[in-house]
Write an enzyme that holds these catalytic residues in place. Structure first.
Site, PDB file in Angstrom:
ATOM      1  N   HIS A 252      -2.015  12.681   7.225  1.00 45.09           N
ATOM      2  CA  HIS A 252      -1.779  11.952   8.344  1.00 45.09           C
ATOM      3  C   HIS A 252      -0.403  12.348   9.038  1.00 45.09           C
ATOM      4  O   HIS A 252       0.422  12.771   8.574  1.00 45.09           O
ATOM      5  CB  HIS A 252      -1.416  10.240   8.050  1.00 45.09           C
TER       6      HIS A 252
ATOM      7  N   ASP B 286       1.221   1.766  11.373  1.00 40.91           N
ATOM      8  CA  ASP B 286       1.613   1.830  10.235  1.00 40.91           C
ATOM      9  C   ASP B 286       1.929   0.419   9.518  1.00 40.91           C
ATOM     10  O   ASP B 286       2.267  -0.457  10.312  1.00 40.91           O
ATOM     11  CB  ASP B 286       2.970   2.773   9.894  1.00 40.91           C
ATOM     12  N   ILE B 287       1.669   0.292   8.257  1.00 42.03           N
ATOM     13  CA  ILE B 287       1.746  -1.177   7.656  1.00 42.03           C
ATOM     14  C   ILE B 287       3.032  -1.559   7.710  1.00 42.03           C
ATOM     15  O   ILE B 287       3.296  -2.871   7.711  1.00 42.03           O
ATOM     16  CB  ILE B 287       0.954  -1.275   6.596  1.00 42.03           C
TER      17      ILE B 287
ATOM     18  N   ASN C  40       4.109  14.526   6.210  1.00 48.15           N
ATOM     19  CA  ASN C  40       4.736  14.849   4.809  1.00 48.15           C
ATOM     20  C   ASN C  40       3.565  15.522   3.812  1.00 48.15           C
ATOM     21  O   ASN C  40       2.483  15.120   3.900  1.00 48.15           O
ATOM     22  CB  ASN C  40       5.105  13.549   3.984  1.00 48.15           C
TER      23      ASN C  40
ATOM     24  N   HIS D 240       2.485  11.237  11.366  1.00 52.11           N
ATOM     25  CA  HIS D 240       3.421   9.818  11.813  1.00 52.11           C
ATOM     26  C   HIS D 240       3.711  10.124  13.181  1.00 52.11           C
ATOM     27  O   HIS D 240       4.341  11.292  13.408  1.00 52.11           O
ATOM     28  CB  HIS D 240       4.678   9.711  10.943  1.00 52.11           C
TER      29      HIS D 240
ATOM     30  N   GLU E  47       2.632  10.202   0.376  1.00 56.96           N
ATOM     31  CA  GLU E  47       2.226   9.140  -0.791  1.00 56.96           C
ATOM     32  C   GLU E  47       0.593   8.906  -0.695  1.00 56.96           C
ATOM     33  O   GLU E  47       0.162   8.361  -1.668  1.00 56.96           O
ATOM     34  CB  GLU E  47       2.793   7.693  -0.614  1.00 56.96           C
ATOM     35  N   VAL E  48       0.116   8.976   0.550  1.00 55.77           N
ATOM     36  CA  VAL E  48      -1.314   8.835   0.537  1.00 55.77           C
ATOM     37  C   VAL E  48      -1.983  10.226   0.719  1.00 55.77           C
ATOM     38  O   VAL E  48      -1.683  10.800   1.655  1.00 55.77           O
ATOM     39  CB  VAL E  48      -1.544   7.962   1.934  1.00 55.77           C
TER      40      VAL E  48
HETATM   41  P1  5GP Z   1       3.446   9.317   3.539  1.00 51.66           P
HETATM   42  O1  5GP Z   1       4.745   8.613   2.836  1.00 51.66           O
HETATM   43  O2  5GP Z   1       2.336   9.509   2.811  1.00 51.66           O
HETATM   44  O3  5GP Z   1       3.682  10.359   4.546  1.00 51.66           O
HETATM   45  O4  5GP Z   1       2.996   7.927   4.313  1.00 51.66           O
HETATM   46  C1  5GP Z   1       2.264   6.981   4.138  1.00 51.66           C
HETATM   47  C2  5GP Z   1       2.405   5.785   5.024  1.00 51.66           C
HETATM   48  O5  5GP Z   1       1.221   5.030   5.250  1.00 51.66           O
HETATM   49  C3  5GP Z   1       3.623   4.901   4.908  1.00 51.66           C
HETATM   50  O6  5GP Z   1       4.399   4.790   6.162  1.00 51.66           O
HETATM   51  C4  5GP Z   1       2.933   3.578   4.810  1.00 51.66           C
HETATM   52  O7  5GP Z   1       3.740   2.360   5.097  1.00 51.66           O
HETATM   53  C5  5GP Z   1       1.501   3.731   5.240  1.00 51.66           C
HETATM   54  N1  5GP Z   1       0.535   2.956   4.655  1.00 51.66           N
HETATM   55  C6  5GP Z   1       0.340   2.813   3.293  1.00 51.66           C
HETATM   56  N2  5GP Z   1      -0.724   1.972   3.126  1.00 51.66           N
HETATM   57  C7  5GP Z   1      -1.134   1.365   4.274  1.00 51.66           C
HETATM   58  C8  5GP Z   1      -2.270   0.644   4.741  1.00 51.66           C
HETATM   59  O8  5GP Z   1      -2.874   0.030   3.792  1.00 51.66           O
HETATM   60  N3  5GP Z   1      -2.421   0.395   6.067  1.00 51.66           N
HETATM   61  C9  5GP Z   1      -1.699   0.995   7.048  1.00 51.66           C
HETATM   62  N4  5GP Z   1      -1.849   0.753   8.194  1.00 51.66           N
HETATM   63  N5  5GP Z   1      -0.649   1.744   6.491  1.00 51.66           N
HETATM   64  C10 5GP Z   1      -0.405   1.954   5.056  1.00 51.66           C
END
Ligand code: 5GP
Length: 125
Positions: free
Chosen positions: A110, A39-40, A97, A112, A105-106
């Site tokens: 995914h 994760d970034i 999520n 985690h 958010e994405v």
């Molecule tokens: P969500 O809230 O959708 O479950 O989590 C999305 C995750 O993607 C977040 O923890 C965020 O830090 C990670 N993320 C967002 N953009 C990028 C990216 O460009 N590269 C990587 N490696 N992780 C990302």
């Protein structure tokens, strides 16, 4: 902004771009079914994201449309990554999520994978 998990797959999402190699990521594992990368913005000493190779918006989309083989391959990949990072004995947490209330958010499924320290209560209080 959390996504609407019922919408159609958006090919331009950031994880689709990582899968296509258009954006770099610290990749830790890849097979026929899954890609795993750091994760970034890590929220634990180990914070890895595992994503299916094919286009699924969310866990809901994946669990309803993916083949049994894809589901088995993806679940095995998550377990493999956890084992490879030495997380089984100390323990770890998986989180997916989904949509608005989940805070997704994405819009590409995914999971985690968190570990490397005691992770505290399951939900923030
Ligand atoms: P969500 O809230 O959708 O479950 O989590 C999305 C995750 O993607 C977040 O923890 C965020 O830090 C990670 N993320 C967002 N953009 C990028 C990216 O460009 N590269 C990587 N490696 N992780 C990302």
């Amino acid at each position: 902004m959390p996504i609407d998990a019922t919408r159609a797959y958006d090919d331009s999402n950031i994880f689709a771009r990582i899968l296509r190699g258009e954006i770099s990521a610290k990749r830790v594992y890849e097979d026929e079914f899954a890609l795993a990368f750091h994760d970034i913005a890590p929220q634990a000493p180990v914070h890895i994201l595992v994503i299916p190779k094919r286009a699924y918006v969310s866990w809901d989309d994946f669990s309803s449309r993916a083949s049994d083989g894809e589901i088995a391959g993806f679940v095995r990949a998550v377990g493999h990554v956890a084992r490879e990072h030495g997380l089984v004995e100390p323990g770890y947490r998986l989180l997916a999520n989904v949509g608005g209330h989940g805070g997704q958010e994405v819009p590409h499924l995914h999971v985690h994978l968190f570990g490397g320290q005691p992770l505290g209560p399951m939900l923030s209080r």
